[in-house]
Design a protein around this motif. Structure first.
Motif, short mmCIF file in Angstrom:
data_model
loop_
_atom_site.label_atom_id
_atom_site.label_comp_id
_atom_site.label_asym_id
_atom_site.label_seq_id
_atom_site.Cartn_x
_atom_site.Cartn_y
_atom_site.Cartn_z
N GLU A 1 5.13 -4.47 55.62
CA GLU A 1 4.20 -4.56 54.04
C GLU A 1 2.72 -4.12 54.47
O GLU A 1 1.99 -5.11 54.79
N ARG B 1 -1.20 -4.29 49.30
CA ARG B 1 -0.53 -4.42 48.04
C ARG B 1 -1.76 -4.48 46.93
O ARG B 1 -2.67 -4.85 47.18
N GLU C 1 2.67 -5.03 40.29
CA GLU C 1 2.32 -4.69 41.85
C GLU C 1 2.86 -3.32 42.53
O GLU C 1 3.72 -3.18 42.28
N ARG D 1 6.85 0.10 46.40
CA ARG D 1 7.50 -0.40 45.41
C ARG D 1 6.55 -0.88 44.27
O ARG D 1 5.77 -1.53 44.41
N VAL D 2 7.24 -0.78 43.09
CA VAL D 2 6.65 -0.97 41.78
C VAL D 2 7.24 -2.26 41.30
O VAL D 2 8.50 -2.34 41.11
N VAL D 3 6.62 -3.39 41.18
CA VAL D 3 7.22 -4.74 41.15
C VAL D 3 6.43 -5.46 39.61
O VAL D 3 5.42 -5.28 39.51
N GLN D 4 7.48 -5.94 38.82
CA GLN D 4 6.94 -6.48 37.49
C GLN D 4 7.36 -8.03 37.70
O GLN D 4 8.58 -8.11 37.68
N GLN E 1 11.46 -5.90 41.23
CA GLN E 1 11.42 -4.18 41.62
C GLN E 1 11.95 -3.58 40.35
O GLN E 1 12.87 -3.81 40.11
N SER F 1 10.39 2.62 42.56
CA SER F 1 9.75 2.86 43.88
C SER F 1 9.56 4.19 43.87
O SER F 1 10.19 5.17 43.31
#
Length: 470
Positions: free
Chosen positions: A116, A119, A176, A185-188, A192, A195
């Protein structure tokens, strides 16, 4: 409740099944006719702050009201008004409608070597119904990335097309952008949702947070936190002074300029100063030759990013240091004219300009209430069936982008200014209704929305039913 048009939460009407509220409020479902279900008690969900451990760099909870010391806010002045809300939340009021605000963090995102790599976290309600959140990660220090970001930028967009139906109006969610060796990666809220097959080659970049509220409402967006990974960084203290050029059109090098200048006041005690400007490009011109004219002086401006696009409507931020002879106590009170010039300008437009001078900004945000003003649903009407002797009119009342809904009494249908139908919706939230009208020939039809409060502003829709449509 199947077919619920909205909900009543301790007396507050909302259209979404998701609302931010503390405690255990009493909730009733409301159908399209204003009828209520039996009440139930909501369950309180504990707040999860474990995500903060993953942000190993800079985390802003907006407890500090000196916003300009940490961000540049790029927006239409007077149409985007920043303030601080209760609990240290940043509130962006947008009364003009259809505006976007872009925050550029002065702290840069810094990527690690592997795994990673970085972020960015934003806790906001911007991506609610019909709203939009855009994260642009761009090498350099642009104030806006525009519709065509630089080639090496990473853009993340979250709106209704991404995980639709999971976000209520005015409800904070954590978004994120997690950069790895293979993708972004798009995270809520820890899950996820998308992406991107992007692996940036740069090691650090500016973080631009763009927020757009729902259309057709007095807009408001709230941001609760922004986090950026990276090592501790020292941020240059600067004070900004907004500038308005004599014309928003970028002029050709020898074109006559309006005799309008800018005050030299912020430069009198400044040891140095920098002009920053963002330009929307036209269908030609050479941004490498762009200069700012301050009276007889011409200051060369250079793009603050690489890989920028020259396509029409792309947006480019440029900067240039002012010469020593415009600084200090001596000299004229104003620098006139102040315009931007570029070879082959071709309708390029100035979006914003400002001075940066050394020193911490004294601008402090004012505190505002975060109470939502109830608004009426947006009403639309259309003929969905037209026969020789009748027509079916569909009326839709959509309150999904509203934080709080003003209760309805109903609506009325007028044909050629005469009342033809009344639909009572006592205490209603919205929904879809069909009204069958016995009509022959051509007519003017008006639908008038009636709020429960007779003194509240109402709404109406006009339609024409012509012989050609029958």
């Amino acid at each position: 409740m199947p077919g619920a048009a909205g909900y009543e939460v301790d007396g507050t009407l909302v259209a979404s099944p998701e609302i931010a509220r503390s405690g255990r409020p009493e909730v009733r479902a409301v159908d399209a006719f204003g009828q209520r279900s039996a009440p139930v008690r909501a369950r309180e969900q504990p707040r999860d702050d474990t995500w903060r451990q993953a942000v190993n760099g800079w985390l802003d909870d907006f407890d500090d009201p000196f916003l300009e010391r940490r961000y540049h806010l790029s927006a239409r002045r007077g149409c985007v008004n920043p303030a601080t809300g209760s609990g240290g939340r940043l509130v962006l009021d947008m009364p003009c409608g259809n505006d976007t605000a872009v925050l550029r963090a002065r702290t840069l995102l810094q990527l690690g070597e592997s795994g990673e790599r970085g972020r960015v976290v934003v806790v906001t309600d911007a991506a609610g119904p019909r709203g939009r959140l855009v994260l642009d990660l761009v090498p350099g220090t642009p104030d806006r990335a525009g519709p065509i970001p630089p080639a090496d930028a990473v853009r993340v967009v979250v709106d209704d097309s991404v995980a639709p139906g999971t976000r209520g109006a005015g409800v904070l969610h954590r978004f994120e952008a997690v950069l790895t060796d293979n993708d972004v990666r798009v995270v809520q809220d820890g899950a996820q949702i998308a992406s991107l097959p992007a692996v940036p080659e740069w090691r650090e970049a500016s973080v631009l947070v763009g927020v757009t509220p729902p259309p057709s409402y007095p807009g408001r967006v709230e941001i609760d936190a922004i986090g950026i990974t990276g090592s501790r960084q020292s941020v240059e203290d600067v004070t900004e002074t907004h500038l308005v050029p004599g014309t928003l059109r970028v002029l050709d090098p020898d074109e006559e300029a309006p005799g309008i200048g800018v005050a030299r006041t912020p430069l009198r005690d400044a040891p140095s100063a920098r002009l920053r400007t963002t330009v929307r490009l036209g269908d030609g011109g050479d941004p490498n030759g762009l200069v700012a004219q301050f009276g007889p002086a011409r200051v060369p401006l250079r793009p603050v990013v690489s890989g920028w696009s020259t396509a029409q409507d792309s947006e480019l931020t440029l900067a240039g240091d002012l010469p020593a002879d415009v600084l200090g106590a001596s000299g004229p009170d104003a620098l006139s004219p102040f315009v931007l010039r570029m070879p082959g300008a071709s309708q390029a437009q100035v979006l914003e300009s400002y001075f940066e001078v050394p020193g911490p900004s004294p601008v402090r945000l004012e505190a505002v209430s975060q109470e939502s003003v109830p608004v009426l649903p947006v009403m639309t009407a259309e003929f969905v069936r037209v026969a020789p002797n009748d027509a079916t009119l569909a009326i839709t009342l959509d309150a999904s982008p509203a934080r709080s809904v003003a209760p309805l009494a109903g609506f009325e249908v007028y044909v050629d200014s005469s009342l033809a139908a009344t639909m009572p919706i006592p205490g209603g939230v919205g929904g879809r209704h069909e009204v069958q009208l016995s009509l022959k020939g051509s007519h003017n039809v008006e639908v008038r929305l009636r709020p429960e409060n007779p003194e509240a502003q109402t709404d109406s829709v006009w339609l024409e039913l012509s012989r050609s449509s029958r």
